[in-house]
Enzyme design. Structure first.
Site, PDB file in Angstrom:
ATOM      1  N   HIS A 145       0.959  -6.298  16.338  1.00 33.78           N
ATOM      2  CA  HIS A 145       0.916  -5.625  15.028  1.00 33.78           C
ATOM      3  C   HIS A 145       2.141  -5.985  14.195  1.00 33.78           C
ATOM      4  CE1 HIS A 145      -2.151  -3.107  16.958  1.00 33.78           C
ATOM      5  NE2 HIS A 145      -2.533  -2.781  15.746  1.00 33.78           N
ATOM      6  N   LYS A 149       4.800  -0.873  12.336  1.00 33.75           N
ATOM      7  CA  LYS A 149       3.946   0.086  13.049  1.00 33.75           C
ATOM      8  C   LYS A 149       4.821   1.031  13.869  1.00 33.75           C
ATOM      9  CE  LYS A 149      -0.090   0.465  16.053  1.00 33.75           C
ATOM     10  NZ  LYS A 149      -0.695   1.512  15.225  1.00 33.75           N
TER      11      LYS A 149
HETATM   12  P1  NAP Z   1       1.880   3.355   4.426  1.00 35.57           P
HETATM   13  O1  NAP Z   1       1.628   2.242   3.462  1.00 35.57           O
HETATM   14  O2  NAP Z   1       3.267   3.617   4.899  1.00 35.57           O
HETATM   15  O3  NAP Z   1       1.302   4.700   3.748  1.00 35.57           O
HETATM   16  C1  NAP Z   1       1.551   5.978   4.215  1.00 35.57           C
HETATM   17  C2  NAP Z   1       1.615   6.892   3.003  1.00 35.57           C
HETATM   18  O4  NAP Z   1       1.699   8.248   3.439  1.00 35.57           O
HETATM   19  C3  NAP Z   1       2.850   6.639   2.129  1.00 35.57           C
HETATM   20  O5  NAP Z   1       2.457   6.578   0.774  1.00 35.57           O
HETATM   21  C4  NAP Z   1       3.714   7.857   2.423  1.00 35.57           C
HETATM   22  O6  NAP Z   1       4.555   8.197   1.357  1.00 35.57           O
HETATM   23  C5  NAP Z   1       2.641   8.895   2.620  1.00 35.57           C
HETATM   24  N1  NAP Z   1       3.178  10.097   3.251  1.00 35.57           N
HETATM   25  C6  NAP Z   1       4.159  10.215   4.180  1.00 35.57           C
HETATM   26  N2  NAP Z   1       4.376  11.506   4.463  1.00 35.57           N
HETATM   27  C7  NAP Z   1       3.518  12.214   3.699  1.00 35.57           C
HETATM   28  C8  NAP Z   1       3.264  13.599   3.533  1.00 35.57           C
HETATM   29  N3  NAP Z   1       3.964  14.522   4.208  1.00 35.57           N
HETATM   30  N4  NAP Z   1       2.302  13.978   2.660  1.00 35.57           N
HETATM   31  C9  NAP Z   1       1.590  13.080   1.974  1.00 35.57           C
HETATM   32  N5  NAP Z   1       1.792  11.741   2.059  1.00 35.57           N
HETATM   33  C10 NAP Z   1       2.749  11.325   2.917  1.00 35.57           C
HETATM   34  O7  NAP Z   1       0.997   3.175   5.730  1.00 35.57           O
HETATM   35  P2  NAP Z   1      -0.472   2.529   5.850  1.00 35.57           P
HETATM   36  O8  NAP Z   1      -0.368   1.124   6.290  1.00 35.57           O
HETATM   37  O9  NAP Z   1      -1.258   2.866   4.634  1.00 35.57           O
HETATM   38  O10 NAP Z   1      -1.046   3.365   7.086  1.00 35.57           O
HETATM   39  C11 NAP Z   1      -1.260   4.762   6.980  1.00 35.57           C
HETATM   40  C12 NAP Z   1      -1.648   5.298   8.345  1.00 35.57           C
HETATM   41  O11 NAP Z   1      -2.915   4.749   8.731  1.00 35.57           O
HETATM   42  C13 NAP Z   1      -0.646   4.928   9.467  1.00 35.57           C
HETATM   43  O12 NAP Z   1      -0.518   6.016  10.337  1.00 35.57           O
HETATM   44  C14 NAP Z   1      -1.339   3.771  10.177  1.00 35.57           C
HETATM   45  O13 NAP Z   1      -0.981   3.680  11.549  1.00 35.57           O
HETATM   46  C15 NAP Z   1      -2.790   4.168  10.026  1.00 35.57           C
HETATM   47  N6  NAP Z   1      -3.743   3.069  10.099  1.00 35.57           N
HETATM   48  C16 NAP Z   1      -4.925   3.346  10.706  1.00 35.57           C
HETATM   49  C17 NAP Z   1      -5.887   2.382  10.780  1.00 35.57           C
HETATM   50  C18 NAP Z   1      -7.188   2.684  11.466  1.00 35.57           C
HETATM   51  O14 NAP Z   1      -8.063   1.803  11.506  1.00 35.57           O
HETATM   52  N7  NAP Z   1      -7.364   3.881  12.009  1.00 35.57           N
HETATM   53  C19 NAP Z   1      -5.667   1.126  10.214  1.00 35.57           C
HETATM   54  C20 NAP Z   1      -4.459   0.881   9.571  1.00 35.57           C
HETATM   55  C21 NAP Z   1      -3.503   1.878   9.512  1.00 35.57           C
HETATM   56  P3  NAP Z   1       6.092   7.653   1.335  1.00 35.57           P
HETATM   57  O15 NAP Z   1       5.991   6.180   1.092  1.00 35.57           O
HETATM   58  O16 NAP Z   1       6.739   8.409   0.233  1.00 35.57           O
HETATM   59  O17 NAP Z   1       6.671   7.947   2.695  1.00 35.57           O
END
Ligand code: NAP
Length: 249
Positions: A145, A149
């Site tokens: 990854h 991550k």
């Molecule tokens: P990302 O770009 O870091 O986005 C996460 C977002 O959540 C950021 O905008 C962050 O804001 C916000 N956030 C953090 N704390 C928060 C809170 N208390 N309330 C509301 N929003 C909040 O990450 P990503 O790549 O989009 O991934 C998001 C999640 O999905 C991760 O946990 C990842 O492991 C997961 N994921 C899952 C899959 C799947 O297939 N299941 C695939 C990819 C990713 P700030 O920037 O201000 O911190």
């Protein structure tokens, strides 16, 4: 037909922005609220920095969390307080946490889907691996990854090991050897490097032959058909379901 009213936590994130595009293009979905750490007043969708305030003020059919494990664990409990079904895309929930949520959701008859991987190709990789494990006793997993991550090993690799465990040989951990982390007796090797997105290879070996099952995610768009499926299915559920493979034959 009534639309499914969706509240999204994490709208500024990489997954969140893809989800917004997908939801806006789906005629049966209505995006009614964002839950974010900052309130961006310029958005046409009302944004709440407090999830309770969102649930108190909006009619929500499904809550979608694409934030981080720590936040999602709090959010899913609050959604249950309000009897709102949740789709959780963040990985990092322990077995105990999933069991506890399953019990609570069943008592309340509220649907939850926790999907360690929304990609249909990755789910097929897990299913094919489960199938192959009937014929191969020995297996190891390499998951790769991007460097940001938060959890390792990945939720997908843990889920794959769980699906194969009844068929494969239970290997013993060898102290001080670079043999990965043993999960259900299956070594998992985690790689974190810039340039990668999400990749996994399941390697089977037996005398005189090998079998590798590999999946590569090149773009987060690949997760959106799975997010769409989960948002539609969760309203029909009366308890927690872990993994999208339960909805793919
Ligand atoms: P990302 O770009 O870091 O986005 C996460 C977002 O959540 C950021 O905008 C962050 O804001 C916000 N956030 C953090 N704390 C928060 C809170 N208390 N309330 C509301 N929003 C909040 O990450 P990503 O790549 O989009 O991934 C998001 C999640 O999905 C991760 O946990 C990842 O492991 C997961 N994921 C899952 C899959 C799947 O297939 N299941 C695939 C990819 C990713 P700030 O920037 O201000 O911190």
């Amino acid at each position: 037909m009534n639309k499914i009213n969706i509240a999204l936590a994490g709208p500024r994130g990489k997954m969140g922005s893809e989800a917004i595009n997908m939801i806006e293009q789906e005629s049966s979905f209505q995006l009614v609220a964002f839950i974010d750490r900052v309130n961006n007043d310029s958005s046409a969708v009302p944004t709440y920095t407090e999830i309770n305030e969102c649930f108190d003020n909006q009619e929500i059919d499904v809550f979608l969390d694409l934030t981080n494990p720590e936040t999602a664990k709090k959010h899913v409990q609050i959604a249950l307080d309000y009897n709102i079904p949740s789709v959780i895309g963040t990985t990092g929930f322990s077995h105990d946490e999933i069991d506890q949520l399953k019990t609570r959701s069943k008592e309340q008859q509220v649907g939850i889907i926790i999907a360690p991987n929304f990609s249909i190709g990755a789910i097929l990789m897990m299913k094919f691996s489960e199938m192959a494990s009937t014929y191969f006793d020995d297996v190891e997993i390499i998951e790769l990854h991007h460097q940001n991550k938060l959890d390792s090993p990945s939720g997908t690799s843990l889920k794959t090991a769980q699906m194969m465990k009844k068929n494969t040989k239970n290997k013993q951990e060898e102290p001080n050897q670079a043999r990965g982390l043993f999960v259900n007796g299956i070594p998992i090797h985690s790689v974190r490097l810039p340039g990668l997105l999400a990749h996994q290879e399941v390697l089977f070996g037996k005398e005189g032959e090998g079998l590798s099952i590999r999946h590569d995610t090149f773009d987060r768009k690949s997760f959106m058909p799975g997010v769409k499926l989960a948002l539609k299915q969760v309203t029909q559920l009366h308890e927690l379901v872990y993994g999208l493979e339960h909805f793919i034959n």
